[in-house]
Design an enzyme around this catalytic site. Structure first.
Site, PDB file in Angstrom:
ATOM      1  N   HIS A   1       0.817  -1.207   0.000  1.00  0.00           N
ATOM      2  CA  HIS A   1       0.000   0.000   0.000  1.00  0.00           C
ATOM      3  C   HIS A   1       0.857   1.266   0.000  1.00  0.00           C
ATOM      4  CE1 HIS A   1      -3.610   2.232  -0.245  1.00  0.00           C
ATOM      5  NE2 HIS A   1      -3.083   3.051   0.641  1.00  0.00           N
TER       6      HIS A   1
ATOM      7  N   TYR B   1       1.459   4.892  -2.495  1.00  0.00           N
ATOM      8  CA  TYR B   1       1.643   6.283  -2.048  1.00  0.00           C
ATOM      9  C   TYR B   1       3.002   6.818  -2.463  1.00  0.00           C
ATOM     10  CZ  TYR B   1      -2.787   6.556   0.163  1.00  0.00           C
ATOM     11  OH  TYR B   1      -4.132   6.616   0.349  1.00  0.00           O
TER      12      TYR B   1
ATOM     13  N   HIS C   1      -9.597   0.405 -10.951  1.00  0.00           N
ATOM     14  CA  HIS C   1      -9.266   1.390  -9.901  1.00  0.00           C
ATOM     15  C   HIS C   1      -7.835   1.888 -10.061  1.00  0.00           C
ATOM     16  CE1 HIS C   1      -8.319   3.032  -5.956  1.00  0.00           C
ATOM     17  NE2 HIS C   1      -7.470   2.046  -5.724  1.00  0.00           N
ATOM     18  N   PHE C   2      -6.903   0.956 -10.231  1.00  0.00           N
ATOM     19  CA  PHE C   2      -5.527   1.476 -10.232  1.00  0.00           C
ATOM     20  C   PHE C   2      -5.101   2.032 -11.586  1.00  0.00           C
ATOM     21  CE2 PHE C   2      -4.354  -3.162 -10.405  1.00  0.00           C
ATOM     22  CZ  PHE C   2      -3.594  -3.171 -11.562  1.00  0.00           C
ATOM     23  N   HIS C   3      -5.914   1.762 -12.611  1.00  0.00           N
ATOM     24  CA  HIS C   3      -5.604   2.476 -13.857  1.00  0.00           C
ATOM     25  C   HIS C   3      -6.114   3.919 -13.795  1.00  0.00           C
ATOM     26  CE1 HIS C   3      -4.256  -1.366 -15.420  1.00  0.00           C
ATOM     27  NE2 HIS C   3      -3.613  -0.649 -16.330  1.00  0.00           N
TER      28      HIS C   3
ATOM     29  N   ARG D   1      -9.782 -10.710 -12.335  1.00  0.00           N
ATOM     30  CA  ARG D   1      -8.593 -10.015 -12.808  1.00  0.00           C
ATOM     31  C   ARG D   1      -7.467 -11.023 -12.973  1.00  0.00           C
ATOM     32  NH1 ARG D   1      -5.762  -7.130  -7.583  1.00  0.00           N
ATOM     33  NH2 ARG D   1      -4.345  -6.511  -9.227  1.00  0.00           N
ATOM     34  N   ARG D   2      -6.346 -10.574 -13.548  1.00  0.00           N
ATOM     35  CA  ARG D   2      -5.147 -11.409 -13.705  1.00  0.00           C
ATOM     36  C   ARG D   2      -5.467 -12.748 -14.361  1.00  0.00           C
ATOM     37  NH1 ARG D   2      -3.399 -10.480  -7.585  1.00  0.00           N
ATOM     38  NH2 ARG D   2      -1.819  -8.905  -7.907  1.00  0.00           N
TER      39      ARG D   2
HETATM   40 FE1  HAS Z   1      -5.949   1.819  -4.134  1.00  0.00          FE
HETATM   41  C1  HAS Z   1      -6.050  -1.627  -4.591  1.00  0.00           C
HETATM   42  C2  HAS Z   1      -7.982   1.523  -1.404  1.00  0.00           C
HETATM   43  C3  HAS Z   1      -5.659   5.212  -3.524  1.00  0.00           C
HETATM   44  C4  HAS Z   1      -3.349   1.989  -6.362  1.00  0.00           C
HETATM   45  N1  HAS Z   1      -4.911   0.452  -5.269  1.00  0.00           N
HETATM   46  C5  HAS Z   1      -5.120  -0.907  -5.311  1.00  0.00           C
HETATM   47  C6  HAS Z   1      -4.180  -1.500  -6.219  1.00  0.00           C
HETATM   48  C7  HAS Z   1      -3.373  -0.481  -6.685  1.00  0.00           C
HETATM   49  C8  HAS Z   1      -3.860   0.739  -6.086  1.00  0.00           C
HETATM   50  C9  HAS Z   1      -2.192  -0.611  -7.623  1.00  0.00           C
HETATM   51  O1  HAS Z   1      -9.005  -0.720   0.414  1.00  0.00           O
HETATM   52  C10 HAS Z   1      -4.142  -2.968  -6.628  1.00  0.00           C
HETATM   53  C11 HAS Z   1      -3.096  -3.772  -5.969  1.00  0.00           C
HETATM   54  C12 HAS Z   1      -3.178  -5.198  -6.430  1.00  0.00           C
HETATM   55  O2  HAS Z   1      -2.606  -5.511  -7.469  1.00  0.00           O
HETATM   56  O3  HAS Z   1      -3.844  -6.005  -5.789  1.00  0.00           O
HETATM   57  N2  HAS Z   1      -6.723   3.119  -2.749  1.00  0.00           N
HETATM   58  C13 HAS Z   1      -7.541   2.798  -1.739  1.00  0.00           C
HETATM   59  C14 HAS Z   1      -7.911   4.000  -1.003  1.00  0.00           C
HETATM   60  C15 HAS Z   1      -7.271   5.054  -1.613  1.00  0.00           C
HETATM   61  C16 HAS Z   1      -6.503   4.479  -2.697  1.00  0.00           C
HETATM   62  C17 HAS Z   1      -8.798   4.094   0.197  1.00  0.00           C
HETATM   63  N3  HAS Z   1      -4.760   3.309  -4.814  1.00  0.00           N
HETATM   64  C18 HAS Z   1      -4.799   4.625  -4.447  1.00  0.00           C
HETATM   65  C19 HAS Z   1      -3.785   5.363  -5.150  1.00  0.00           C
HETATM   66  C20 HAS Z   1      -3.133   4.455  -5.946  1.00  0.00           C
HETATM   67  C21 HAS Z   1      -3.754   3.177  -5.728  1.00  0.00           C
HETATM   68  C22 HAS Z   1      -3.527   6.841  -4.975  1.00  0.00           C
HETATM   69  C23 HAS Z   1      -1.979   4.635  -6.869  1.00  0.00           C
HETATM   70  C24 HAS Z   1      -1.362   5.747  -7.095  1.00  0.00           C
HETATM   71  N4  HAS Z   1      -6.868   0.255  -3.204  1.00  0.00           N
HETATM   72  C25 HAS Z   1      -7.624   0.357  -2.084  1.00  0.00           C
HETATM   73  C26 HAS Z   1      -8.027  -1.002  -1.664  1.00  0.00           C
HETATM   74  C27 HAS Z   1      -7.466  -1.894  -2.565  1.00  0.00           C
HETATM   75  C28 HAS Z   1      -6.744  -1.077  -3.528  1.00  0.00           C
HETATM   76  C29 HAS Z   1      -8.833  -1.379  -0.509  1.00  0.00           C
HETATM   77  C30 HAS Z   1      -7.568  -3.427  -2.534  1.00  0.00           C
HETATM   78  C31 HAS Z   1      -8.716  -3.933  -3.287  1.00  0.00           C
HETATM   79  C32 HAS Z   1      -8.711  -5.432  -3.318  1.00  0.00           C
HETATM   80  O4  HAS Z   1      -9.632  -6.021  -2.744  1.00  0.00           O
HETATM   81  O5  HAS Z   1      -7.816  -6.057  -3.890  1.00  0.00           O
HETATM   82  C33 HAS Z   1      -7.324   6.502  -1.141  1.00  0.00           C
HETATM   83  O6  HAS Z   1      -6.057   6.910  -0.766  1.00  0.00           O
HETATM   84  C34 HAS Z   1      -7.916   7.435  -2.132  1.00  0.00           C
HETATM   85  C35 HAS Z   1      -8.067   8.849  -1.568  1.00  0.00           C
HETATM   86  C36 HAS Z   1      -8.309   9.835  -2.663  1.00  0.00           C
HETATM   87  C37 HAS Z   1      -9.264  10.773  -2.668  1.00  0.00           C
HETATM   88  C38 HAS Z   1      -9.401  11.691  -3.871  1.00  0.00           C
HETATM   89  C39 HAS Z   1      -8.972  13.142  -3.603  1.00  0.00           C
HETATM   90  C40 HAS Z   1      -9.025  13.937  -4.873  1.00  0.00           C
HETATM   91  C41 HAS Z   1      -8.091  14.838  -5.291  1.00  0.00           C
HETATM   92  C42 HAS Z   1      -8.239  15.517  -6.647  1.00  0.00           C
HETATM   93  C43 HAS Z   1      -8.895  16.864  -6.529  1.00  0.00           C
HETATM   94  C44 HAS Z   1      -9.194  17.425  -7.894  1.00  0.00           C
HETATM   95  C45 HAS Z   1      -9.118  18.737  -8.213  1.00  0.00           C
HETATM   96  C46 HAS Z   1      -9.469  19.197  -9.573  1.00  0.00           C
HETATM   97  C47 HAS Z   1      -8.717  19.763  -7.242  1.00  0.00           C
HETATM   98  C48 HAS Z   1     -10.202  10.945  -1.550  1.00  0.00           C
HETATM   99  C49 HAS Z   1      -6.908  15.188  -4.461  1.00  0.00           C
HETATM  100  C50 HAS Z   1     -10.942  19.453  -9.613  1.00  0.00           C
HETATM  101  C51 HAS Z   1     -11.332  20.635 -10.415  1.00  0.00           C
HETATM  102  C52 HAS Z   1     -12.579  20.811 -10.908  1.00  0.00           C
HETATM  103  C53 HAS Z   1     -12.878  21.994 -11.702  1.00  0.00           C
HETATM  104  C54 HAS Z   1     -13.664  19.830 -10.652  1.00  0.00           C
END
Ligand code: HAS
Length: 550
Positions: free
Chosen positions: A224, A228, A375-377, A440-441
Site C-alpha cells: 500500500h 503512495y 481502480h488502479f488504472h 482479474r489477472r
Molecule cells: Fe488503491 C487496490 C484503497 C488510492 C493503487 N490500489 C489498489 C491496487 C493499486 C492501487 C495498484 O481498500 C491494486 C493492488 C493489487 O494488485 O492487488 N486506494 C484505496 C484507497 C485510496 C486508494 C482508500 N490506490 C490509491 C492510489 C493508488 C492506488 C492513490 C496509486 C497511485 N486500493 C484500495 C483497496 C485496494 C486497492 C482497498 C484493494 C482492493 C482489493 O480487494 O484487492 C485513497 O487513498 C484514495 C483517496 C483519494 C481521494 C481523492 C482526492 C481527490 C483529489 C483531486 C482533486 C481534484 C481537483 C481538480 C482539485 C479521496 C486530491 C478538480 C477541479 C474541478 C474543476 C472539478
C-alpha cells in the site's frame, strides 16, 4: 545571433537526472506495449504467439511499469527538485546518487532477463507459492536497496541545508522528498524481509516450504505505501509546482507539510485492506486497518481542498466572478497545466473507488475482480502518470538546455486527450465488468454462457479499444520525450517552483522534528501489525510452523 543555452541544473546533475529519465521512458515503451498485448488477448479476438504467455506479459507490464518506470522517474524527479531548491549536491552526494542508479539498473536487468526467459512469471505481486528464479528476486532486492541509497542522499542534503541555513524555512520540495523517502524506506523493509528471509532461501531450495500468509502480509505491508510512493511525487507537483505554472502562489506551505506528515503516519499500517478476504488474519485487526485506511483518505481530501483554493484564488486574482468563474481563467492551452489537471480530475472517481474497495462489505464484491484493475488504472496510470508526463514536458528540456516549443505543447495536449479518452473507455469497462464478477489477472475471462457473464465479451472489446488508444498515447509521449531530449531547438526552459505567500508564517518547528515523526510512524506500524504477525507465525499450518519465516 547565437541562442543562450541554459540548463536548470548544473550539467553534472542534469546528466544524472536524465539517466533516470531514460530508464523511465524506455520502461514506458516496454510496459505499455505489454499492456496493449494483454487487452488484445483478453478481448478473445487475438491470440499471443505460443512462445509468450499472457501471464508473462502481465508480469512484464506490472514489474516494468509499477516498479521500474515509477521508481526511476520518481527518484530522478525528486533529485532534480531537491537540487533545484536547496542549491545542488556536493561530489559525495552525486556519487552516491550514481551508485544508487547503477545498483538499481543492475537489479532491473537481472529481473527483466529472468522475466523474458519465462523464469519469473509470477506477476508483479510475486505471491507465493508462485516461484521465480532466484536471480529475479535478487534483482528486485537490488532495485529496493539501490533506491535506499538515493533516500540517504535526500536525507543528507536536507540536513545539510538546515545546518547551513539555520532558522530558515527548508524548501518545501526538499521536505516533501524527505517524507516520501522515509515512507518508502520504512515500507520497503517489509518486502526486503520477505524476499531475503523467505523467498530467496526457498527459491534456492534451502528450505522446502514457505509461510504463504506471512509472505503476503509482508508484501502488502509494503504494497500500500508503494502506491503512495507513486502518489506523493504527484502531490509534490500539485502543491509546489502547479501554482507557479498557473501564475499563483502556494496556498499554504504549512498545510502541505502537514498533509505529508499525515501521509507518512497513516499510509503504512493499512496493508490488510488488500487482504480483507484472506483467512488467517483476525477480523479485529482487519477492522483496525480499515479505520486507518479511512484516516489516510483525509490528507487526500486536504489536498483536494488546497488545490481548489489555489485555482480559485488565482482565478479571482485574474478577475473571475461567480462560484465557478475561476475555471475559465485557468491556462487550458498549456499542457504543463492541462495534463496534471486532467490527472486530478481522474483522481476524484479513482479516490472514490478506493474508498469503496476499503469498505469491508463492498470489498467482498469487487475483490479479485477486474474492478480493482480499473481502480488502479485511474489512480496510478492516469492521475499519477499524467502528472509525470506534465512534469516531463518542462523537466526534460530544462535539463537538456532545449526549448519546450509550441509544437510540442500541442502534441502534449493531444497526448493528454488520447490518454484521457483511452483510459475512460478502458477503465470504465474494467469497473463494469468487475461488478459483473469478471476476474482479474486472468486470460480466461470470456463469456461462460450464463446471464452473468453474457456482457463480458463486449466489455473486453471496449477494453481493447481503450488499450489501443492508450498505446497511441504512449507513442505520442515518447515522440515528445525524444524531441525534448535530443531535437528541440537549443535554449532554456523554466524549472517552475512556486513561491510561498509572503504573509504566511514560518511552519511550526515541530514539522522538522524527525525523531518524533519516525517514532510515531513506527509506533503505529507496531500497533497495527505486532499481534496479527505473532498470530500468523504461531498459527501457521504444518510445514510453516514456529517463528521461522518459512
Ligand atoms: Fe488503491 C487496490 C484503497 C488510492 C493503487 N490500489 C489498489 C491496487 C493499486 C492501487 C495498484 O481498500 C491494486 C493492488 C493489487 O494488485 O492487488 N486506494 C484505496 C484507497 C485510496 C486508494 C482508500 N490506490 C490509491 C492510489 C493508488 C492506488 C492513490 C496509486 C497511485 N486500493 C484500495 C483497496 C485496494 C486497492 C482497498 C484493494 C482492493 C482489493 O480487494 O484487492 C485513497 O487513498 C484514495 C483517496 C483519494 C481521494 C481523492 C482526492 C481527490 C483529489 C483531486 C482533486 C481534484 C481537483 C481538480 C482539485 C479521496 C486530491 C478538480 C477541479 C474541478 C474543476 C472539478
Amino acid at each position: 545571433m547565437s541562442t543562450v543555452v541554459k540548463r536548470s541544473l548544473p550539467k553534472s546533475e542534469s546528466k544524472l537526472v536524465m539517466a533516470y529519465m531514460y530508464v523511465a521512458f524506455i520502461s514506458l515503451f516496454i510496459g505499455a506495449t505489454a499492456g496493449l498485448l494483454q487487452t488484445l488477448e483478453r478481448s478473445g479476438k487475438f491470440t499471443l504467439p505460443s512462445f509468450i504467455s499472457y501471464y508473462q506479459i502481465l508480469t512484464v507490464h506490472g514489474v516494468i511499469l509499477g516498479l521500474v518506470l515509477t521508481t526511476f522517474f520518481i527518484l530522478g524527479f525528486m533529485l532534480s527538485a531537491q537540487s533545484k531548491t536547496t542549491g545542488g549536491y556536493n561530489k559525495t552526494e552525486r556519487r552516491l546518487a550514481w551508485t544508487s542508479f547503477y545498483v538499481m539498473l543492475t537489479g532491473v536487468i537481472m529481473a527483466t532477463v529472468m522475466i523474458l526467459m519465462n523464469e519469473a512469471t509470477v506477476l508483479y505481486t510475486f505471491y507465493a507459492p508462485l516461484q521465480a528464479h532466484v536471480i529475479f528476486y535478487i534483482g528486485l532486492a537490488l532495485v529496493i536497496v539501490g533506491s535506499w541509497i538515493d533516500g540517504f542522499v535526500i536525507f543528507k542534503r536536507h540536513a545539510r541545508f538546515r545546518k547551513e541555513n539555520p532558522g530558515e524555512r527548508t524548501p518545501l520540495l526538499s521536505y516533501m522528498a524527505v517524507i516520501t523517502m522515509l515512507m518508502w524506506q520504512i515500507a520497503s523493509i517489509g518486502v526486503a524481509v520477505t524476499v531475503v528471509g523467505q523467498t530467496i532461501p526457498w527459491a534456492l531450495g534451502w528450505v522446502d516450504g514457505i509461510n504463504v500468509l506471512l509472505s503476503r502480509t509482508l508484501f502488502w505491508y509494503f504494497g500500500h505505501p508503494l502506491v503512495y510512493f507513486w502518489l506523493l511525487p504527484a502531490y509534490m507537483m500539485w502543491y509546489a509546482i502547479m501554482p507557479k505554472i498557473i501564475g499563483g502562489k502556494i496556498f499554504s506551505d504549512s498545510l502541505a507539510r502537514f498533509t505529508f506528515i499525515l501521509l507518512l503516519l497513516f499510509s503504512i499500517p493499512v496493508g490488510f485492506h488488500h487482504q480483507l478476504t484472506e483467512p488467517g488474519i483476525d477480523p479485529f485487526w482487519k477492522y483496525i486497518q480499515v479505520i486507518l485506511t479511512m484516516v489516510v483518505v483525509v490528507p487526500s481530501m486536504m489536498t483536494a481542498f488546497s488545490l481548489f483554493a489555489t485555482f480559485e484564488a488565482r482565478g479571482r486574482e485574474l478577475g473571475a466572478k461567480g462560484l465557478f468563474g475561476w475555471v475559465k481563467k485557468l491556462p487550458w492551452k498549456d499542457a504543463r497545466f492541462f495534463a496534471p489537471f486532467v490527472g486530478m480530475l481522474f483522481f476524484i472517481p479513482g479516490g472514490a473507488g478506493g474508498i469503496i474497495n476499503a469498505s469491508n462489505q463492498m470489498n467482498q464484491v469487487i475483490h479479485n475482480t477486474i474492478w480493482v484493475t480499473g481502480h488502479f488504472h485511474l489512480t496510478a496510470a492516469t492521475s499519477v502518470m499524467l502528472t509525470f508526463f506534465g512534469i516531463a514536458y518542462w523537466l526534460i528540456p530544462s535539463l537538456t538546455g532545449r526549448q519546450y516549443t509550441p509544437a510540442m505543447n500541442r502534441l502534449a495536449i493531444l497526448q493528454t486527450v488520447l490518454w484521457a479518452v483511452g483510459m475512460t473507455i478502458m477503465s470504465t469497462s474494467m469497473h463494469w465488468q468487475g461488478l459483473l464478477g469478471a476476474p482479474r489477472r486472468s486470460a480466461y475471462s470470456e463469456y461462460l454462457g450464463n446471464a452473468d457473464t453474457a456482457a463480458w465479451g463486449s466489455y473486453q472489446i471496449a477494453q481493447a479499444v481503450g488499450g489501443s488508444i492508450l498505446f497511441i498515447g504512449m507513442i505520442v509521449m515518447l515522440v515528445i520525450f525524444i524531441n525534448l531530449a535530443f531535437f528541440a531547438p537549443k535554449g532554456s526552459t523554466e524549472y517552475p517552483v512556486a513561491k510561498v505567500n509572503k504573509l504566511e508564517a514560518q511552519p511550526p518547528k515541530v514539522f522538522e522534528n524527525w525523531p518524533l515523526w519516525i517514532g510515531l510512524t513506527l509506533a503505529l506500524v507496531l500497533f497495527a501489525y505486532t499481534i496479527p504477525l505473532i498470530d500468523i507465525i504461531q498459527n501457521a499450518p504444518p510445514g510453516a510452523k514456529g517463528f521461522k519465516l518459512w
